[in-house]
Design a protein around this motif. Structure first.
Motif, PDB file in Angstrom:
ATOM      1  N   LEU A 113       9.905  13.460   5.798  1.00 20.92           N
ATOM      2  CA  LEU A 113       8.716  12.610   5.900  1.00 20.92           C
ATOM      3  C   LEU A 113       8.596  11.687   4.694  1.00 20.92           C
ATOM      4  CD1 LEU A 113       6.089  15.117   7.328  1.00 20.92           C
ATOM      5  CD2 LEU A 113       6.959  13.065   8.451  1.00 20.92           C
ATOM      6  N   ASP A 114       8.925  12.196   3.515  1.00 21.22           N
ATOM      7  CA  ASP A 114       8.869  11.376   2.314  1.00 21.22           C
ATOM      8  C   ASP A 114       9.913  10.253   2.377  1.00 21.22           C
ATOM      9  OD1 ASP A 114       7.773  10.793  -0.270  1.00 21.22           O
ATOM     10  OD2 ASP A 114       9.664  11.538  -1.112  1.00 21.22           O
ATOM     11  N   ALA A 115      11.098  10.559   2.920  1.00 22.56           N
ATOM     12  CA  ALA A 115      12.142   9.538   3.041  1.00 22.56           C
ATOM     13  C   ALA A 115      11.761   8.477   4.073  1.00 22.56           C
ATOM     14  CB  ALA A 115      13.466  10.187   3.427  1.00 22.56           C
ATOM     15  N   MET A 116      10.951   8.845   5.067  1.00 20.91           N
ATOM     16  CA  MET A 116      10.526   7.901   6.102  1.00 20.91           C
ATOM     17  C   MET A 116       9.351   7.041   5.648  1.00 20.91           C
ATOM     18  SD  MET A 116      11.003  10.466   9.392  1.00 20.91           S
ATOM     19  CE  MET A 116       9.586   9.880  10.199  1.00 20.91           C
ATOM     20  N   ARG A 117       8.713   7.434   4.553  1.00 22.38           N
ATOM     21  CA  ARG A 117       7.524   6.728   4.082  1.00 22.38           C
ATOM     22  C   ARG A 117       7.880   5.312   3.640  1.00 22.38           C
ATOM     23  NH1 ARG A 117       3.325   9.478   3.016  1.00 22.38           N
ATOM     24  NH2 ARG A 117       4.533  11.330   2.533  1.00 22.38           N
ATOM     25  N   VAL A 118       7.052   4.363   4.028  1.00 15.28           N
ATOM     26  CA  VAL A 118       7.249   2.972   3.636  1.00 15.28           C
ATOM     27  C   VAL A 118       6.610   2.765   2.278  1.00 15.28           C
ATOM     28  CG1 VAL A 118       6.732   0.584   4.212  1.00 15.28           C
ATOM     29  CG2 VAL A 118       7.241   2.210   6.029  1.00 15.28           C
ATOM     30  N   LYS A 119       7.401   2.263   1.350  1.00 19.38           N
ATOM     31  CA  LYS A 119       6.903   1.993   0.005  1.00 19.38           C
ATOM     32  C   LYS A 119       6.915   0.487  -0.206  1.00 19.38           C
ATOM     33  CE  LYS A 119       8.885   6.327  -1.376  1.00 19.38           C
ATOM     34  NZ  LYS A 119       9.953   6.739  -0.527  1.00 19.38           N
ATOM     35  N   PRO A 120       5.752  -0.132  -0.444  1.00 13.74           N
ATOM     36  CA  PRO A 120       5.727  -1.578  -0.613  1.00 13.74           C
ATOM     37  C   PRO A 120       6.552  -2.002  -1.829  1.00 13.74           C
ATOM     38  CG  PRO A 120       3.498  -0.668  -0.672  1.00 13.74           C
ATOM     39  CD  PRO A 120       4.443   0.466  -0.564  1.00 13.74           C
ATOM     40  N   ARG A 121       7.277  -3.084  -1.661  1.00  7.18           N
ATOM     41  CA  ARG A 121       8.069  -3.636  -2.756  1.00  7.18           C
ATOM     42  C   ARG A 121       7.608  -5.052  -3.019  1.00  7.18           C
ATOM     43  NH1 ARG A 121      14.007  -3.093  -0.706  1.00  7.18           N
ATOM     44  NH2 ARG A 121      12.942  -3.672   1.183  1.00  7.18           N
ATOM     45  N   GLN A 122       7.737  -5.454  -4.257  1.00  4.27           N
ATOM     46  CA  GLN A 122       7.361  -6.803  -4.623  1.00  4.27           C
ATOM     47  C   GLN A 122       8.464  -7.753  -4.161  1.00  4.27           C
ATOM     48  OE1 GLN A 122       6.836  -7.446  -8.821  1.00  4.27           O
ATOM     49  NE2 GLN A 122       5.019  -8.670  -8.417  1.00  4.27           N
ATOM     50  N   ARG A 123       8.052  -8.861  -3.571  1.00  4.04           N
ATOM     51  CA  ARG A 123       9.017  -9.831  -3.089  1.00  4.04           C
ATOM     52  C   ARG A 123       9.703 -10.505  -4.272  1.00  4.04           C
ATOM     53  NH1 ARG A 123       6.239 -13.554   1.277  1.00  4.04           N
ATOM     54  NH2 ARG A 123       8.384 -14.243   1.484  1.00  4.04           N
ATOM     55  N   PRO A 124      10.993 -10.755  -4.157  1.00  2.16           N
ATOM     56  CA  PRO A 124      11.673 -11.437  -5.255  1.00  2.16           C
ATOM     57  C   PRO A 124      11.165 -12.870  -5.382  1.00  2.16           C
ATOM     58  CG  PRO A 124      13.164 -11.119  -3.402  1.00  2.16           C
ATOM     59  CD  PRO A 124      11.883 -10.411  -3.077  1.00  2.16           C
TER      60      PRO A 124
END
Length: 101
Positions: A67-78
């Motif tokens: 479940l942790d691996a499936m979690r979406v983590k927001p990333r800053q756009r380059p």
């Protein structure tokens, strides 16, 4: 230290997928071809019975890891560089504009 073991049905319910999808994921993991969010992922589980044909048991911690691996983590756009204005056109050797003017 006590470990909580889940059946395939319970594990699938916690993951929010069908049992058949879980079996497919386990088969892909056995072949080393299972990917979660673009990353290679292996699933550790037990299969009892003679010759490994019995019921599947998966640790609750393993389901939490999935479940942790499936979690979406927001990333800053380059950040994009500002395009440099082009003062000349490579390969063009004549004056630009309409002919005869």
């Amino acid at each position: 230290m006590r470990t909580d073991w889940l059946t395939a049905q319970e594990a699938a319910e916690r993951l929010g997928i069908s049992v058949l999808t879980l079996y497919d994921w386990l088969a892909q993991s056995n072949r080393g071809k299972f990917m979660l969010r673009g990353q290679a992922f292996s699933i550790d589980y037990l299969q009892g019975g003679r010759r490994g044909q019995g019921r599947i048991r998966i640790e609750a911690d393993e389901i939490d890891r999935m479940l942790d691996a499936m979690r979406v983590k927001p990333r800053q756009r380059p950040r994009r560089r500002v395009p440099m204005p082009q003062q000349h056109y490579p390969g063009i050797t004549v004056k630009l504009g309409y002919p005869g003017q």
